[in-house]
Scaffold this active site. Structure first.
Site, mmCIF file in Angstrom:
data_model
loop_
_atom_site.group_PDB
_atom_site.id
_atom_site.type_symbol
_atom_site.label_atom_id
_atom_site.label_comp_id
_atom_site.label_asym_id
_atom_site.label_seq_id
_atom_site.Cartn_x
_atom_site.Cartn_y
_atom_site.Cartn_z
ATOM 1 N N THR A 1 0.862 -1.184 0.000
ATOM 2 C CA THR A 1 0.000 0.000 0.000
ATOM 3 C C THR A 1 0.892 1.226 0.000
ATOM 4 O OG1 THR A 1 -1.798 -1.061 1.228
ATOM 5 C CG2 THR A 1 -1.635 1.322 1.433
ATOM 6 N N VAL B 1 -12.401 -6.437 0.694
ATOM 7 C CA VAL B 1 -12.063 -5.031 0.968
ATOM 8 C C VAL B 1 -10.782 -4.967 1.799
ATOM 9 C CG1 VAL B 1 -12.834 -2.962 2.202
ATOM 10 C CG2 VAL B 1 -14.467 -4.280 0.844
ATOM 11 N N GLY C 1 -4.146 -6.852 5.405
ATOM 12 C CA GLY C 1 -5.302 -6.099 5.892
ATOM 13 C C GLY C 1 -6.345 -6.976 6.542
ATOM 14 N N ASP D 1 -7.947 -3.211 4.348
ATOM 15 C CA ASP D 1 -7.947 -2.285 5.479
ATOM 16 C C ASP D 1 -7.718 -0.848 5.014
ATOM 17 O OD1 ASP D 1 -5.304 -2.993 4.726
ATOM 18 O OD2 ASP D 1 -4.509 -2.399 6.677
ATOM 19 N N THR E 1 0.433 -0.913 6.336
ATOM 20 C CA THR E 1 0.570 -1.714 5.126
ATOM 21 C C THR E 1 0.815 -3.164 5.541
ATOM 22 O OG1 THR E 1 1.747 -2.036 3.041
ATOM 23 C CG2 THR E 1 3.049 -1.159 4.856
ATOM 24 N N GLY E 2 0.320 -4.069 4.719
ATOM 25 C CA GLY E 2 0.469 -5.486 5.043
ATOM 26 C C GLY E 2 -0.849 -6.217 4.936
#
Ligand code: ASP
Length: 329
Positions: free
Chosen positions: A189, A218, A243, A220, A240-241
């Protein structure tokens, strides 16, 4: 600046966030007068340098902090070589690119977000328009797409030859992993947290999510408080990662709530990741990285483990730097 009422802020926090903060001593309320000398931008990954560069230009030529965050993130969304964000992002299991993004203005305490957006390469700009043109916070799927068209965004194919090829390779692999079983990890992200050096905060993030995800999933990144959060009274954060893991901890608002109790951004980033491991030891293996900044321009970041070690970009006092962050486990 108004005096900060951190206790009021804490009252508005979710139970989970307050729980994460509980182990830290409360800091006495203080004014949030900035001690930094101007714009500070903290952005995930190496491509954050280009995003920061553009954001600083926008801000220095008279744009707002929110303009800077939006336009900075656009640079990464527009880049076809970055296969985890915007144009050229890897598609879902059906070969359709689905984008998620959110942006938050810490001054107005207003966020806008879009999820499952198809065919529009700049979801962060559509999310921005949700703030500016509606009373809503989140628009999803077809509704988000039609909203974007109404505002003049141009629809386009978001698959590139390279991302299409990757999807076809995945599809053709009889042993391919899917999200019905175990995650094939390919995701990132662009997250940006910004202050103008006068106590104002803004933050945004944008992603194409997990490669080959189940359609409709969806990230995060588009969930306000999870992928991104900003509050002038305290600071901002982004994540980031994975979600699917981090959403369960409302990562960004949890970090901001820990800062509201008096922790530094670094302490707050580490505290939320350690909280994730305290509640479930297997989260130690999770792909999680977070960034945070307070309203004085102090920064923090942390990665759960070396398998997903964050590199982050900082723009401050006219200089741009790339760093590698600390790993907790
Ligand atoms: N958080 C994003 C998602 O879960 C991906 C990432 O930041 O790596 O889709």
């Amino acid at each position: 600046m108004e005096p900060v009422d951190r206790r009021e802020f804490m009252k508005s926090m979710t139970g989970g966030a307050a729980l994460a903060a509980a182990s830290l001593p409360a800091r006495a309320a203080s004014t949030s007068e900035s001690s930094s000398s101007g714009l500070v931008l903290l952005t995930t990954w190496e491509w954050g340098q280009n995003a920061n560069e553009r954001a600083s230009q926008v801000f220095q030529s008279g744009g707002s902090l929110l303009d800077a965050v939006e336009k900075g993130i656009n640079v990464v969304e527009d880049d076809p070589k970055i296969m985890t964000v915007g144009y050229g992002g890897l598609p879902n299991a059906d070969g359709v690119v689905e984008l998620d993004a959110a942006i938050m203005d810490g001054t107005r305490h207003r966020a806008g977000s879009v999820c499952n957006l198809h065919m529009i390469k700049n979801p962060i700009s559509v999310a921005r328009q949700v703030i500016e043109k509606t009373s809503h916070t989140t628009l999803a799927g077809e509704g988000a797409f039609l909203f974007a068209l109404k505002l003049g965004f141009q629809p386009q194919q978001l698959l590139t030859p390279a991302s299409l090829q990757k999807w076809m390779d995945w599809k053709a692999d009889p042993h391919r992993q899917t999200f019905w079983l175990k995650s094939p990890a390919n995701h990132d992200t662009i997250g940006m947290v910004a202050t103008d050096g006068k106590g104002h905060m803004a933050a945004g993030c944008s992603t194409s999510g997990l490669a080959f995800k189940i359609p409709g999933r969806v990230a995060d990144s588009s969930l306000v408080g999870c992928g991104v959060y900003a509050d002038d009274n305290v600071g901002g954060a982004s994540a980031t990662g994975d979600g699917d893991l981090m959403t369960n901890y409302c990562t960004s608002v949890s970090i901001v709530s820990v800062m509201a109790r008096g922790a530094s951004p670094q302490e707050a980033c580490e505290e939320i990741l350690r909280h994730m491991v305290r509640t479930d030891a297997k989260n130690r293996e999770g792909q999680c990285a977070v960034i945070a900044m307070n309203d004085r321009g102090e920064m923090g970041n942390a990665s759960m483990n070396a398998g997903f070690r964050l590199r982050y970009s900082v723009w401050q006092n006219g200089t741009s730097e790339l760093h590698e962050g600390p790993v907790l486990y």
